[in-house]
Write a protein that holds these residues in place. Structure first.
Motif, PDB file in Angstrom:
ATOM      1  N   SER A 155       0.855  -1.195   0.000  1.00 41.44           N
ATOM      2  CA  SER A 155       0.000   0.000   0.000  1.00 41.44           C
ATOM      3  C   SER A 155       0.888   1.240   0.000  1.00 41.44           C
ATOM      4  O   SER A 155       0.986   1.971   0.983  1.00 41.44           O
ATOM      5  CB  SER A 155      -0.925  -0.004   1.216  1.00 41.44           C
ATOM      6  OG  SER A 155      -1.846   1.065   1.134  1.00 41.44           O
ATOM      7  N   PRO A 159      -0.508   4.813   1.901  1.00 43.64           N
ATOM      8  CA  PRO A 159      -1.680   4.676   2.777  1.00 43.64           C
ATOM      9  C   PRO A 159      -1.514   3.692   3.930  1.00 43.64           C
ATOM     10  O   PRO A 159      -2.149   3.842   4.962  1.00 43.64           O
ATOM     11  CB  PRO A 159      -2.773   4.192   1.826  1.00 43.64           C
ATOM     12  CG  PRO A 159      -2.332   4.652   0.468  1.00 43.64           C
ATOM     13  CD  PRO A 159      -0.846   4.544   0.492  1.00 43.64           C
ATOM     14  N   ARG A 160      -0.645   2.666   3.761  1.00 47.25           N
ATOM     15  CA  ARG A 160      -0.543   1.666   4.825  1.00 47.25           C
ATOM     16  C   ARG A 160       0.858   1.059   4.827  1.00 47.25           C
ATOM     17  O   ARG A 160       1.184   0.252   3.980  1.00 47.25           O
ATOM     18  CB  ARG A 160      -1.598   0.568   4.643  1.00 47.25           C
ATOM     19  CG  ARG A 160      -1.594  -0.478   5.745  1.00 47.25           C
ATOM     20  CD  ARG A 160      -2.760  -1.448   5.626  1.00 47.25           C
ATOM     21  NE  ARG A 160      -2.659  -2.392   4.522  1.00 47.25           N
ATOM     22  CZ  ARG A 160      -3.380  -2.344   3.420  1.00 47.25           C
ATOM     23  NH1 ARG A 160      -4.261  -1.382   3.237  1.00 47.25           N
ATOM     24  NH2 ARG A 160      -3.241  -3.253   2.477  1.00 47.25           N
ATOM     25  N   THR A 188      -4.567   2.656   6.575  1.00 45.46           N
ATOM     26  CA  THR A 188      -5.782   1.916   6.277  1.00 45.46           C
ATOM     27  C   THR A 188      -5.654   0.515   6.885  1.00 45.46           C
ATOM     28  O   THR A 188      -4.566  -0.040   6.986  1.00 45.46           O
ATOM     29  CB  THR A 188      -6.000   1.815   4.761  1.00 45.46           C
ATOM     30  OG1 THR A 188      -4.851   1.187   4.161  1.00 45.46           O
ATOM     31  CG2 THR A 188      -6.181   3.179   4.125  1.00 45.46           C
ATOM     32  N   GLN A 189      -6.750  -0.049   7.306  1.00 44.50           N
ATOM     33  CA  GLN A 189      -6.801  -1.352   7.983  1.00 44.50           C
ATOM     34  C   GLN A 189      -6.183  -1.322   9.374  1.00 44.50           C
ATOM     35  O   GLN A 189      -5.899  -2.367   9.957  1.00 44.50           O
ATOM     36  CB  GLN A 189      -6.157  -2.462   7.129  1.00 44.50           C
ATOM     37  CG  GLN A 189      -6.897  -2.730   5.833  1.00 44.50           C
ATOM     38  CD  GLN A 189      -6.381  -3.906   5.025  1.00 44.50           C
ATOM     39  OE1 GLN A 189      -6.825  -4.150   3.907  1.00 44.50           O
ATOM     40  NE2 GLN A 189      -5.431  -4.630   5.575  1.00 44.50           N
TER      41      GLN A 189
END
Length: 388
Positions: free
Chosen positions: A57, A164-165, A236-237
């Protein structure tokens, strides 16, 4: 939690005066074992961490600038890798897992790719020229409909890694109980559990050293890809409340970070590398180092975490994972994983790391040296990431 006995401002003053004591996370393990957390908290100011691992990500947010006649791009490619162009006129985002259109290996073996977004990012950091192609539908204010030219990183008006991650706090150990090879983002898994692939840097990993994210949040300054980066929030997550062991170490995949860093300011392709994962696709290995300020005894205790204190969940990617079944087959320690083999259901399984421990340690050492020279100051998180 213990009351802070030091502040980040006080630690920064010690760094400026050349009096700060900086240890890598690996060195801190030995100190806490030998002297205990109370003495370690008094002696040490900062612990440096590091990880170098595929982080799918990830990507690049970029602006390629205007030239007459101007354009509002609706489709963009870099070296034939599609980018997302639904932004402003010449802004786009390149995801590291996006494969090249018409990849020659994919034509022969569907689902296999040799080149993707991560490789484009690495090429740019190496100073290579890449082909920029853009198409547009044309408007009164943006009349150009097509652009095709070579660009380097220097030519781009703006280029940031915007991920993002990243930096997963614990992750699965992947095995395959099936009868055929499983091609996964954790690499190829042989049938009959003949290999177990794992990631993270164990006792060096940033979020194992601050398991409740007490010092890491919005605005935390980090070492990223050889240059300077920043934490901009939870990834994210992000799972804020996982089951934990007595040291606060999550028993399953949990915390993640959203990161950014300027590709045009000190990043090095040694620490940002395109990856091809056989039978799965493309990714990007990213080097990240995060300094952990030792504010109190608890932070000394947390940064004294060793590979023997960390356990990782073993999951079956030959059946359970794709079926959404969260079944943990075993929970070996990171120390056992590093030994080269683990036991799963009384079967001895060879282990394979996706994360480079050697390069992760080098990152922690590079960050340590940078702080010791007074070239890297710590920052206060402006907003905490919920992690308990």
């Amino acid at each position: 939690m213990a009351q802070p006995t030091k502040t980040i401002a006080e630690i920064n003053q010690r760094i400026k005066k050349g009096k700060a004591v900086i240890l890598t996370a690996e060195e801190m393990v030995d100190l806490v074992r030998s002297k205990g957390k109370t003495a370690a908290a008094k002696e040490v100011d900062v612990v440096t961490t590091g990880t170098f691992s595929p982080m799918c990500s990830s990507g690049m947010l970029f602006n390629f600038g205007q030239e007459p006649p101007v354009i509002k791009a609706s489709q963009v490619w870099l070296n034939d890798v599609p980018c997302y162009a639904g932004l402003a006129a010449v802004d786009a985002y390149l995801g590291c897992t996006e494969p090249r259109a018409d990849d020659p290996l994919n034509k022969v073996h569907p689902g296999r790719f040799t080149y993707g977004g991560g490789h484009v990012i690495e090429d740019l950091l190496r100073g290579k020229a890449v082909r920029l192609k853009a198409l547009a539908y044309g408007t009164d204010c943006y009349p150009r409909r097509e652009l095709d030219k070579s660009v380097t990183l220097a030519d781009l008006k703006y280029a940031q890694l915007l991920n993002p991650r990243n930096c997963y706090q614990s992750y699965n150990v992947a095995v395959n109980t099936g009868s055929a090879v499983a091609y996964t983002y954790m690499g190829p898994l042989k049938p009959g559990m003949r290999n177990a692939n794992y990631a993270t840097a164990g006792q060096l990993s940033p979020l194992f050293n601050d398991p409740y994210l007490r010092t890491i949040g919005l605005g935390t300054k980090i070492w990223m890809g050889g240059g300077t980066g920043w934490v901009i929030g939870a990834g994210t997550q992000h799972n804020p409340k996982p089951a934990r062991n007595e040291r606060g170490i999550p028993l399953t995949a949990s915390g993640t970070l959203m990161l950014k860093g300027d590709m045009k300011a000190g990043m090095d392709a040694k620490w940002v590398r395109g990856v091809s994962i056989l039978g799965y696709g493309c990714s990007l290995s990213v080097g990240v180092g995060i300094p952990i300020p030792i504010l109190d005894e608890d932070m000394a205790f947390f940064t004294g975490v060793s590979d023997a204190d960390i356990t990782m969940p073993v999951r079956d990617y030959g059946h359970d994972y794709q079926a959404g079944i969260n079944n943990v087959l075993a929970q070996p320690t990171f120390e056992e994983l590093k030994s080269g083999e683990i036991k799963v259901n009384d079967q001895t399984v060879r282990t394979v790391p996706l994360t480079s421990y050697a390069l992760s340690l080098e990152i922690a050492e590079l960050l340590k040296a940078k702080i010791e020279r007074g070239e890297f100051m710590l920052t206060e998180a402006q907003e905490r990431i919920v992690s308990e």
